[in-house]
Design a protein around this motif. Structure first.
Motif, PDB file in Angstrom:
ATOM      1  N   SER A 359      -2.099  -1.064  -8.615  1.00 24.71           N
ATOM      2  CA  SER A 359      -1.506  -0.560  -7.372  1.00 24.71           C
ATOM      3  C   SER A 359      -0.884   0.826  -7.539  1.00 24.71           C
ATOM      4  O   SER A 359      -0.789   1.583  -6.575  1.00 24.71           O
ATOM      5  CB  SER A 359      -0.436  -1.522  -6.870  1.00 24.71           C
ATOM      6  OG  SER A 359       0.747  -1.435  -7.653  1.00 24.71           O
ATOM      7  N   THR A 360      -0.411   1.165  -8.734  1.00 20.49           N
ATOM      8  CA  THR A 360       0.312   2.419  -9.051  1.00 20.49           C
ATOM      9  C   THR A 360       1.691   2.474  -8.398  1.00 20.49           C
ATOM     10  O   THR A 360       2.315   3.537  -8.354  1.00 20.49           O
ATOM     11  CB  THR A 360      -0.481   3.694  -8.663  1.00 20.49           C
ATOM     12  OG1 THR A 360      -0.483   3.839  -7.230  1.00 20.49           O
ATOM     13  CG2 THR A 360      -1.914   3.637  -9.175  1.00 20.49           C
ATOM     14  N   TYR A 361       2.202   1.338  -7.917  1.00 21.14           N
ATOM     15  CA  TYR A 361       3.539   1.309  -7.296  1.00 21.14           C
ATOM     16  C   TYR A 361       4.611   1.649  -8.329  1.00 21.14           C
ATOM     17  O   TYR A 361       4.602   1.147  -9.452  1.00 21.14           O
ATOM     18  CB  TYR A 361       3.804  -0.068  -6.702  1.00 21.14           C
ATOM     19  CG  TYR A 361       5.208  -0.259  -6.154  1.00 21.14           C
ATOM     20  CD1 TYR A 361       5.600   0.378  -4.987  1.00 21.14           C
ATOM     21  CD2 TYR A 361       6.124  -1.080  -6.822  1.00 21.14           C
ATOM     22  CE1 TYR A 361       6.889   0.199  -4.474  1.00 21.14           C
ATOM     23  CE2 TYR A 361       7.400  -1.272  -6.316  1.00 21.14           C
ATOM     24  CZ  TYR A 361       7.785  -0.625  -5.151  1.00 21.14           C
ATOM     25  OH  TYR A 361       9.058  -0.802  -4.651  1.00 21.14           O
ATOM     26  N   ASP A 362       5.556   2.480  -7.923  1.00 19.68           N
ATOM     27  CA  ASP A 362       6.664   2.894  -8.787  1.00 19.68           C
ATOM     28  C   ASP A 362       7.967   2.562  -8.074  1.00 19.68           C
ATOM     29  O   ASP A 362       8.313   3.190  -7.071  1.00 19.68           O
ATOM     30  CB  ASP A 362       6.562   4.391  -9.068  1.00 19.68           C
ATOM     31  CG  ASP A 362       7.684   4.902  -9.968  1.00 19.68           C
ATOM     32  OD1 ASP A 362       8.502   4.077 -10.432  1.00 19.68           O
ATOM     33  OD2 ASP A 362       7.749   6.124 -10.195  1.00 19.68           O
ATOM     34  N   ALA A 363       8.718   1.572  -8.578  1.00 22.30           N
ATOM     35  CA  ALA A 363       9.957   1.148  -7.938  1.00 22.30           C
ATOM     36  C   ALA A 363      11.007   2.255  -7.934  1.00 22.30           C
ATOM     37  O   ALA A 363      11.950   2.218  -7.127  1.00 22.30           O
ATOM     38  CB  ALA A 363      10.514  -0.094  -8.645  1.00 22.30           C
ATOM     39  N   ALA A 364      10.866   3.231  -8.808  1.00 19.20           N
ATOM     40  CA  ALA A 364      11.795   4.358  -8.818  1.00 19.20           C
ATOM     41  C   ALA A 364      11.421   5.417  -7.781  1.00 19.20           C
ATOM     42  O   ALA A 364      12.215   6.314  -7.486  1.00 19.20           O
ATOM     43  CB  ALA A 364      11.826   4.990 -10.215  1.00 19.20           C
ATOM     44  N   ASN A 365      10.226   5.312  -7.239  1.00 14.00           N
ATOM     45  CA  ASN A 365       9.752   6.217  -6.184  1.00 14.00           C
ATOM     46  C   ASN A 365       8.964   5.368  -5.194  1.00 14.00           C
ATOM     47  O   ASN A 365       7.747   5.521  -5.037  1.00 14.00           O
ATOM     48  CB  ASN A 365       8.876   7.313  -6.798  1.00 14.00           C
ATOM     49  CG  ASN A 365       8.624   8.461  -5.836  1.00 14.00           C
ATOM     50  OD1 ASN A 365       9.187   8.508  -4.739  1.00 14.00           O
ATOM     51  ND2 ASN A 365       7.766   9.388  -6.245  1.00 14.00           N
ATOM     52  N   PRO A 366       9.658   4.455  -4.514  1.00 12.00           N
ATOM     53  CA  PRO A 366       8.979   3.340  -3.848  1.00 12.00           C
ATOM     54  C   PRO A 366       8.175   3.688  -2.612  1.00 12.00           C
ATOM     55  O   PRO A 366       7.386   2.855  -2.148  1.00 12.00           O
ATOM     56  CB  PRO A 366      10.130   2.398  -3.491  1.00 12.00           C
ATOM     57  CG  PRO A 366      11.325   3.288  -3.376  1.00 12.00           C
ATOM     58  CD  PRO A 366      11.127   4.354  -4.396  1.00 12.00           C
ATOM     59  N   TYR A 367       8.336   4.858  -2.048  1.00 15.04           N
ATOM     60  CA  TYR A 367       7.656   5.184  -0.793  1.00 15.04           C
ATOM     61  C   TYR A 367       6.478   6.128  -0.991  1.00 15.04           C
ATOM     62  O   TYR A 367       5.838   6.544  -0.023  1.00 15.04           O
ATOM     63  CB  TYR A 367       8.664   5.773   0.200  1.00 15.04           C
ATOM     64  CG  TYR A 367       9.939   4.977   0.235  1.00 15.04           C
ATOM     65  CD1 TYR A 367       9.923   3.623   0.570  1.00 15.04           C
ATOM     66  CD2 TYR A 367      11.158   5.540  -0.125  1.00 15.04           C
ATOM     67  CE1 TYR A 367      11.074   2.859   0.567  1.00 15.04           C
ATOM     68  CE2 TYR A 367      12.324   4.796  -0.128  1.00 15.04           C
ATOM     69  CZ  TYR A 367      12.283   3.459   0.208  1.00 15.04           C
ATOM     70  OH  TYR A 367      13.430   2.694   0.190  1.00 15.04           O
ATOM     71  N   LYS A 368       6.183   6.433  -2.248  1.00 12.86           N
ATOM     72  CA  LYS A 368       5.081   7.336  -2.563  1.00 12.86           C
ATOM     73  C   LYS A 368       3.752   6.589  -2.495  1.00 12.86           C
ATOM     74  O   LYS A 368       3.620   5.464  -2.964  1.00 12.86           O
ATOM     75  CB  LYS A 368       5.268   7.933  -3.951  1.00 12.86           C
ATOM     76  CG  LYS A 368       4.172   8.916  -4.348  1.00 12.86           C
ATOM     77  CD  LYS A 368       4.381   9.422  -5.769  1.00 12.86           C
ATOM     78  CE  LYS A 368       3.251  10.372  -6.177  1.00 12.86           C
ATOM     79  NZ  LYS A 368       3.395  10.825  -7.579  1.00 12.86           N
ATOM     80  N   ASP A 369       2.760   7.235  -1.892  1.00 12.32           N
ATOM     81  CA  ASP A 369       1.382   6.726  -1.843  1.00 12.32           C
ATOM     82  C   ASP A 369       1.292   5.357  -1.187  1.00 12.32           C
ATOM     83  O   ASP A 369       0.587   4.464  -1.651  1.00 12.32           O
ATOM     84  CB  ASP A 369       0.783   6.656  -3.259  1.00 12.32           C
ATOM     85  CG  ASP A 369       0.639   8.018  -3.897  1.00 12.32           C
ATOM     86  OD1 ASP A 369       0.481   9.007  -3.166  1.00 12.32           O
ATOM     87  OD2 ASP A 369       0.704   8.097  -5.146  1.00 12.32           O
ATOM     88  N   ARG A 370       1.981   5.190  -0.089  1.00 15.36           N
ATOM     89  CA  ARG A 370       1.951   3.923   0.634  1.00 15.36           C
ATOM     90  C   ARG A 370       1.080   4.054   1.885  1.00 15.36           C
ATOM     91  O   ARG A 370       0.705   5.155   2.323  1.00 15.36           O
ATOM     92  CB  ARG A 370       3.371   3.500   1.040  1.00 15.36           C
ATOM     93  CG  ARG A 370       4.328   3.305  -0.120  1.00 15.36           C
ATOM     94  CD  ARG A 370       3.984   2.117  -0.993  1.00 15.36           C
ATOM     95  NE  ARG A 370       4.171   0.840  -0.319  1.00 15.36           N
ATOM     96  CZ  ARG A 370       5.345   0.195  -0.271  1.00 15.36           C
ATOM     97  NH1 ARG A 370       6.428   0.707  -0.845  1.00 15.36           N
ATOM     98  NH2 ARG A 370       5.435  -0.969   0.356  1.00 15.36           N
ATOM     99  N   ASP A 371       0.739   2.913   2.478  1.00 15.70           N
ATOM    100  CA  ASP A 371       0.068   2.890   3.785  1.00 15.70           C
ATOM    101  C   ASP A 371       0.795   3.868   4.701  1.00 15.70           C
ATOM    102  O   ASP A 371       2.010   3.788   4.875  1.00 15.70           O
ATOM    103  CB  ASP A 371       0.160   1.460   4.327  1.00 15.70           C
ATOM    104  CG  ASP A 371      -0.519   1.261   5.670  1.00 15.70           C
ATOM    105  OD1 ASP A 371      -0.575   2.207   6.478  1.00 15.70           O
ATOM    106  OD2 ASP A 371      -0.967   0.126   5.935  1.00 15.70           O
ATOM    107  N   PRO A 372       0.076   4.843   5.283  1.00 13.62           N
ATOM    108  CA  PRO A 372       0.742   5.854   6.121  1.00 13.62           C
ATOM    109  C   PRO A 372       1.571   5.274   7.263  1.00 13.62           C
ATOM    110  O   PRO A 372       2.473   5.945   7.776  1.00 13.62           O
ATOM    111  CB  PRO A 372      -0.434   6.686   6.648  1.00 13.62           C
ATOM    112  CG  PRO A 372      -1.499   6.529   5.623  1.00 13.62           C
ATOM    113  CD  PRO A 372      -1.362   5.111   5.126  1.00 13.62           C
ATOM    114  N   ARG A 373       1.288   4.047   7.668  1.00 16.86           N
ATOM    115  CA  ARG A 373       2.054   3.452   8.765  1.00 16.86           C
ATOM    116  C   ARG A 373       3.498   3.155   8.380  1.00 16.86           C
ATOM    117  O   ARG A 373       4.358   3.035   9.256  1.00 16.86           O
ATOM    118  CB  ARG A 373       1.354   2.189   9.266  1.00 16.86           C
ATOM    119  CG  ARG A 373       0.091   2.463  10.067  1.00 16.86           C
ATOM    120  CD  ARG A 373      -0.697   1.209  10.368  1.00 16.86           C
ATOM    121  NE  ARG A 373      -1.262   0.629   9.156  1.00 16.86           N
ATOM    122  CZ  ARG A 373      -2.095  -0.399   9.137  1.00 16.86           C
ATOM    123  NH1 ARG A 373      -2.463  -0.979  10.277  1.00 16.86           N
ATOM    124  NH2 ARG A 373      -2.588  -0.859   7.997  1.00 16.86           N
TER     125      ARG A 373
END
Length: 601
Positions: A359-373
């Motif tokens: 997923s590449t999710y980063d809890a320290a930068n949680p809103y990066k590269d998310r569903d644009p909605r």
């Protein structure tokens, strides 16, 4: 001479609580006699127009700052409200009885709407209205008006079923005459309710009788915007049959009901595709902004809207939802706080869940590269907002280190956030120095929902093959990758999540989780091991600390309001108002509400 009851319209308008105004909301003089009204073409038309004031409206409650001034998703796992007087929190904790439940106005609003429809159908005259063959929208006008009234009556019945389950079907008597109860007789409505599944089928049947009597879409929408049309009948049928097929009303999982629901949604799409001017997703080709614009652009020019409540020119919506740090001659109250449960439901831009491998999710930068909605629906830490031309543009700041060191958007005397988030959907970029008003309209049916209805129904009826195209069309507007190669159960979970994201804060979540019966066998302690996006009763938020340039995120239970109580089967429906059951005992009471006492989880 028999007179139309003045207090009906007065009460309905009071319940609506909205200052919406266009020709469908013209004041109607209810003191006029039926003879005078229905012997006059203009007054007949005005009577029909007044029925529209009873339509569902999720924006109208926002005008009551004290008790209902937040999204009704605050009764779900999608959001909480920070304002302690709001009814939603106590509803979510099972804190009311059938005698004092504050949101039973739906019962009266819908029943009065049904009564007005039947009054119209009984008294309107073709000789007065006219019913000649002509080109355009007014062809056989009397027939069209009657079809409008019947469709409105079906919508009111559907709304009753959603909130109360089994519902009285008040249509025609054995002789074919519309039923109009004598309001002076307390026992007049002492009738048995029709089970929800059967009542939903009745609604769908009414739509079949009406859908081709009305223009699918009016050729003169400038004059007829907000009126029900054939498309609304097709849309209502699709939703009613979707609810009929769902587990709450189809406990045995009979796939024939799902096939009916799929066909109804497909019929809408087929009929829509025949139009020279079809409904379509609001899509300018900008996935970073199109979803947001769908709910802030002038609704009259939005071709995704099939039926909406009349336009309300206001900044009350902005006031209720805007983060509290935006102040001036106009200030935000921030009364709706989306939960971390909802935020975590947004996928990464690569289509992966945040806890999924790759997923590449980063809890320290949680809103990066998310569903644009996500960024088009929710205000979060660091998001830029405000009118640059008025020198008001800045970063959202919900940090809290101490009472002496907190972000400007964390709290205020009039509001604040219990979750670290605020609702952005529906909020225009208003200047707090020089506030303007904006056109808002509550969407009752929109094309995006039709596509999701089709996806869900086809997946349940046949499996994923036909479902993909519908859900992927919705995802494509948001710039999200298409789904493929999933099992039926895998796609089911993704469709449910897509509905949660796409239809957030549009009054769908409350009914969706119930019709799917997601609360069955769920306890707050038992669900703690699940991902936050799969928890219904524990409500989460984020605590943001540190410096604005280097914030730190700690995820945990939301402040103050961080749980829901669900009593099975009681909480699946609202109670029938206790005074109504007393007057008309044949109505019966919904399970769990009989004693009038609140229950624990």
């Amino acid at each position: 001479m028999k007179r139309i009851s003045t207090y009906i319209v007065t009460l309905v308008l009071a319940l609506a609580g909205s200052s919406c105004s266009d020709y469908l909301d013209k004041e109607y003089d209810a003191s006029l006699s039926e003879k005078k009204v229905f012997n006059n073409q203009n007054l007949t038309r005005e009577f029909l127009a007044n029925i529209y004031t009873n339509l569902p409206d999720g924006l109208a409650p926002l005008s009551d700052d004290q008790f209902t001034g937040a999204s009704r998703d605050c009764m779900t796992d999608n959001a909480v409200t920070c304002w302690g007087l709001h009814y939603y929190t106590k509803i979510g904790s099972d804190g009311y009885t059938a005698g004092d439940h504050p949101l039973l106005g739906f019962w009266n609003t819908d029943l009065y709407g049904i009564r007005k429809c039947n009054m119209f159908l009984k008294n309107a005259k073709a000789s007065v209205v006219g019913n000649t063959e002509k080109d355009g929208d007014d062809n056989r006008l009397y027939d069209r008006y009657c079809a409008e009234a019947r469709l409105l009556r079906a919508i009111f019945h559907f709304d009753l079923i959603c909130w109360f389950g089994a519902a009285p079907v008040i249509a025609e008597d054995e002789s074919g005459e519309p039923i109009i109860f004598d309001l002076s007789d307390p026992s007049a409505m002492n009738m048995f309710r029709t089970p929800a599944a059967e009542a939903l089928e009745w609604v769908a049947d009414q739509c079949d009788q009406i859908k081709n009597q009305l223009p699918f879409r009016y050729s003169d929408e400038a004059s007829n915007w907000g009126r029900v049309n054939g498309a609304a009948a097709y849309a209502l049928k699709a939703r009613a049959l979707l609810y009929r097929a769902s587990k709450l009303n189809n406990p045995d999982g009979n796939t024939a009901y799902w096939a009916n629901a799929a066909q109804a949604a497909a019929d809408f799409i087929t009929q829509n595709n025949k139009q020279s001017y079809p409904y379509r997703l609001y899509n300018t080709g900008n996935p970073e902004n199109d979803y947001y614009e769908c709910f802030t652009t002038n609704p009259v020019y939005n071709n995704e809207i099939i039926l909406a409540r009349s336009v309300w020119n206001t900044n009350q919506v902005e006031k209720v939802f805007l983060p509290v740090g935006f102040t001036g001659s106009f200030s935000g109250n921030g009364r709706t706080n989306p939960t971390q449960n909802l935020v975590d439901a947004y996928e990464m831009s690569n289509g992966k869940r945040i806890d999924e491998n790759g997923s590449t999710y980063d809890a320290a930068n949680p809103y990066k590269d998310r569903d644009p909605r996500l960024a088009q629906t929710i205000f979060y830490q660091g998001m830029m907002w405000g009118r640059a031309d008025k020198e008001e543009r800045r970063a959202i700041d919900v940090r809290y280190n101490s009472d002496a060191d907190k972000g400007v958007d964390y709290t205020s005397a009039m509001g604040g956030t219990y979750t670290g988030y605020y609702l952005k959907k529906f909020v225009n970029n208003i200047s707090c120095k020089e506030p303007a008003t904006y056109p808002h309209a509550w969407m009752i049916f929109r094309y995006g929902e039709i596509l999701l209805n089709a996806a869900e129904a086809y997946n349940e009826a046949e499996g994923p093959a036909k479902a993909y195209s519908y859900i992927n069309e919705v995802r494509a507007r948001a710039g999200m990758p298409a789904y493929a190669d999933m099992s039926q159960s895998e796609l089911r979970e993704r469709i449910r999540n897509e509905r949660r994201i796409e239809l957030a804060f549009e009054d769908h979540r409350f009914f969706d989780v119930r019709r799917w019966k997601l609360y069955d066998n769920v306890t707050s302690t038992g669900e703690t091991g699940k991902p936050r996006y799969n928890q219904l009763l524990n409500l989460y938020g984020v605590k943001v600390t540190g410096n604005a340039d280097t914030p730190s995120y700690t995820f945990g239970l939301a402040e103050t309001v961080n749980s829901r109580t669900f009593v099975n089967p009681k909480s699946y429906y609202f109670p029938i108002p206790a005074n109504e059951v007393k007057r008309a005992p044949n109505l019966g009471q919904n399970p769990g509400w009989d004693t009038g006492s609140a229950s624990n989880e």
